[in-house]
Motif scaffolding. Structure first.
Motif, short mmCIF file in Angstrom:
data_model
loop_
_atom_site.label_atom_id
_atom_site.label_comp_id
_atom_site.label_asym_id
_atom_site.label_seq_id
_atom_site.Cartn_x
_atom_site.Cartn_y
_atom_site.Cartn_z
N THR A 181 0.82 -1.20 0.00
CA THR A 181 0.00 0.00 0.00
C THR A 181 0.86 1.26 0.00
N ALA A 182 1.93 1.25 0.78
CA ALA A 182 2.81 2.41 0.84
C ALA A 182 3.52 2.66 -0.49
N SER A 241 2.55 1.65 -3.50
CA SER A 241 1.60 2.05 -4.54
C SER A 241 1.13 3.49 -4.34
N SER A 242 0.95 3.92 -3.11
CA SER A 242 0.54 5.30 -2.90
C SER A 242 1.67 6.27 -3.23
N ALA A 243 2.91 5.83 -3.04
CA ALA A 243 4.04 6.68 -3.44
C ALA A 243 4.09 6.82 -4.96
N LEU A 291 1.49 6.45 -7.01
CA LEU A 291 0.32 7.23 -7.45
C LEU A 291 0.47 8.71 -7.11
N GLY A 292 1.28 9.02 -6.12
CA GLY A 292 1.47 10.41 -5.74
C GLY A 292 2.55 11.14 -6.51
N ALA A 345 -0.36 0.20 -9.94
CA ALA A 345 -0.25 0.81 -8.61
C ALA A 345 -1.61 0.85 -7.91
N ALA A 346 -2.66 1.12 -8.66
CA ALA A 346 -4.00 1.13 -8.07
C ALA A 346 -4.41 -0.27 -7.61
N ALA A 351 -2.58 -1.11 -4.46
CA ALA A 351 -3.16 -0.43 -3.30
C ALA A 351 -4.36 -1.19 -2.76
N THR A 407 -4.41 -3.19 0.85
CA THR A 407 -5.41 -2.83 1.84
C THR A 407 -6.21 -4.05 2.28
#
Length: 72
Positions: free
Chosen positions: A26-27, A29-31, A33-34, A49-50, A53, A57
């Motif tokens: 999750t970390a 993939s959020s990096a 996506l950000g 990446a989505a 995530a 989760t």
């Protein structure tokens, strides 16, 4: 067993490792996506990446509800 009791009960070692792997997914993939340059990357990277995530989760949530009955 209530959900709050289940979440606060000790987690078996295997599921603790699965939970940690899910948190890492999750970390990461959020990096990804950000990233501000996500539009310059291929679209498949955003989709992967989505999906990571969501998978991370779900892994973390399900693993946290596993209860170690031998610890009681």
């Amino acid at each position: 067993m209530k959900l709050t009791d289940r979440l606060l009960a000790p987690t078996p070692p295997f599921f603790a490792k699965v939970r940690n792997i899910g948190l890492i997914l999750t970390a990461v993939s959020s990096a990804v996506l950000g990233l501000p340059v996500l539009a310059a990357l291929p679209a498949i990277i955003g989709k992967v990446a989505a999906y990571l995530a969501v998978a991370g989760t779900v892994m973390s949530g399900i693993s946290q509800t596993a209860v170690d009955t031998d610890a009681d």
